[in-house]
Write a protein that holds these residues in place. Structure first.
Motif, PDB file in Angstrom:
ATOM      1  N   ARG A 286       0.897  -1.255  -0.087  1.00 22.92           N
ATOM      2  CA  ARG A 286       0.050   0.004  -0.089  1.00 22.92           C
ATOM      3  C   ARG A 286       0.857   1.203  -0.043  1.00 22.92           C
ATOM      4  O   ARG A 286       0.417   2.040  -0.809  1.00 22.92           O
ATOM      5  N   LEU A 290       0.913   4.363  -2.721  1.00 17.66           N
ATOM      6  CA  LEU A 290       0.751   5.812  -2.228  1.00 17.66           C
ATOM      7  C   LEU A 290       1.997   6.799  -2.634  1.00 17.66           C
ATOM      8  O   LEU A 290       1.790   7.805  -3.314  1.00 17.66           O
ATOM      9  N   ILE A 332       0.199   8.781   3.805  1.00 18.14           N
ATOM     10  CA  ILE A 332       0.517   7.568   4.388  1.00 18.14           C
ATOM     11  C   ILE A 332      -0.552   7.636   5.802  1.00 18.14           C
ATOM     12  O   ILE A 332      -0.870   6.613   6.115  1.00 18.14           O
ATOM     13  N   GLU A 335      -3.877   6.881   5.523  1.00 15.87           N
ATOM     14  CA  GLU A 335      -4.614   5.695   4.978  1.00 15.87           C
ATOM     15  C   GLU A 335      -4.997   4.537   5.933  1.00 15.87           C
ATOM     16  O   GLU A 335      -4.353   4.784   7.056  1.00 15.87           O
ATOM     17  N   GLN A 346      -3.907   2.203  11.380  1.00 19.07           N
ATOM     18  CA  GLN A 346      -3.141   3.433  10.528  1.00 19.07           C
ATOM     19  C   GLN A 346      -1.916   3.361  10.760  1.00 19.07           C
ATOM     20  O   GLN A 346      -1.251   2.734  12.141  1.00 19.07           O
TER      21      GLN A 346
END
Length: 395
Positions: A286, A290, A332, A335, A346
């Motif tokens: 992820r 990003l 980040i 997210e 998180q």
């Protein structure tokens, strides 16, 4: 080519994937032998069509040995039936362990003998025979292992030179399929002979050309895949460290300066320990996505090792690099990922930024960015720190 129908486009994509992935070179020897049998079958259909055309056209009888030609028509038909049976036999036993060791030797020997017989019948020195010998040898060298191929080629050459010797000393006739009248009156000026040679050459050329084009296309596709695999990190699909350094060397040669952003996911070990390595991998994937959404086309992002990522920004000031790093930090931080236990998690990241000038040592720039990253972690993590000192060459 793009069609308006999505189903058609999907079907074409599937065909293209099959074409690229089903590399003939990776076929088993049995499957390659089946391919050779299909080529043999095609050659015999060409022969049968040519002989039937001559039989149906009395004006051409003067140029051929008609009794032998009629006999060979039946022989070609029987051989085509035998080849068809061999294809079925090979297909039926293709998964048997012994098939890959025994059948290819028999099939290739069978193919070679048929080609030699055909070459002898139209003349060992004829353009069609020489062209077929060269093309088939090249194709065999591509399809089969050298050890296997050279054994068959050696046998074929021995037979070929033996036939040459016998025809030279008139122990056997030269090109028995053609009449002596044709052979004794400069066949290179005879339209029937020229057209016959072209008739034999063109199918062989087209077949070998198509097969070689398929093999070359698939080789290029495989090379592109290998190149991609050597450049990318398999988990995140970002560039790997080695290729990043190569690209950075190119940037340094072509740019007056560049900035480096070094990033580390905060408390990543705790994430792995608490939620498992599978979730840790999901976090890495992820973050990689990003970061890719926040950089420019000219920038390069890579996984630098473990939970560390690195970004190179060509011809970029420290202030702009700081803004990009800050954007990455915020996206980040915001997210949210869901664990297997349906718990929302998180996570954050720390960033270190450094800038280089022309001919600055690359490892020095990365080292300074790493020092800035260390300060970011020391000051509480989830922040961007700059290295502001002027960078000098190592002594």
């Amino acid at each position: 080519m793009i069609f308006p129908d999505p189903k058609m486009n999907k079907h074409l994509e599937m065909l293209q994937h099959q074409f690229n992935s089903n590399i003939i070179m990776n076929w088993s020897n049995v499957h390659k032998s089946i391919l050779m049998l299909f080529l043999t079958l095609g050659v015999h259909f060409v022969w049968i069509a040519w002989k039937f055309l001559i039989i149906l056209e009395p004006r051409l009888w003067q140029w051929v040995n008609l009794p032998l030609l009629k006999t060979q028509v039946y022989l070609n038909i029987y051989t085509a039936l035998l080849v068809s049976c061999l294809i079925i036999f090979c297909y039926f036993f293709q998964k048997k362990p012994w098939a890959n060791n025994i059948l290819p030797h028999f099939i290739i020997g069978f193919f070679v003998n048929l080609m030699l017989a055909d070459g002898f019948s139209v003349g060992l020195y004829s353009p069609a025979t020489i062209f077929a010998f060269v093309c088939i040898s090249g194709l065999g060298l591509i399809l089969f292992s050298r050890k296997f191929f050279y054994a068959q080629l050696s046998f074929a050459l021995i037979v070929y030179f033996t036939l040459m010797y016998c025809t030279y000393h008139k122990l056997i006739p030269y090109a028995p399929l053609f009449s002596e009248h044709l052979l004794n009156h400069q066949p290179q000026y005879n339209l029937f002979w020229i057209v016959s040679m072209l008739y034999f050459i063109i199918p062989i050329f087209l077949t070998c050309f198509i097969l070689c084009e398929i093999l070359l296309s698939q080789w290029r596709h495989r090379e592109a895949l290998i190149k991609c695999l050597s450049q990318t990190d398999p988990l995140t699909n970002l560039y790997n460290r080695r290729f990043f350094n190569e690209r950075l060397n190119v940037i340094q040669k072509n740019q007056s300066h560049y900035s480096i952003i070094l990033m580390d996911i905060d408390h990543f070990k705790s994430i792995n320990d608490q939620y498992g390595h599978h979730f840790g991998d999901e976090v890495l994937q992820r973050v990689a996505h990003l970061l890719s959404t926040q950089i420019r086309k000219t920038d390069i992002v890579a996984r630098y090792g473990g939970e560390e990522f690195i970004i190179a920004l060509p011809d970029t000031s420290l202030t702009v690099a700081q803004d990009i790093a800050e954007r990455c930090r915020l996206i980040i931080q915001n997210e949210i990922l869901e664990t297997l236990e349906h718990k929302n998690i998180q996570f954050t990241a720390s960033f270190g930024v450094a800038i280089s000038i022309y001919e600055t040592n690359i490892s020095k720039v990365i080292h300074l960015a790493d020092q800035a990253l260390y300060h970011a972690k020391q000051r509480g993590r989830n922040q961007v720190q700059l290295y502001n000192e002027r960078i000098k060459e190592f002594n």
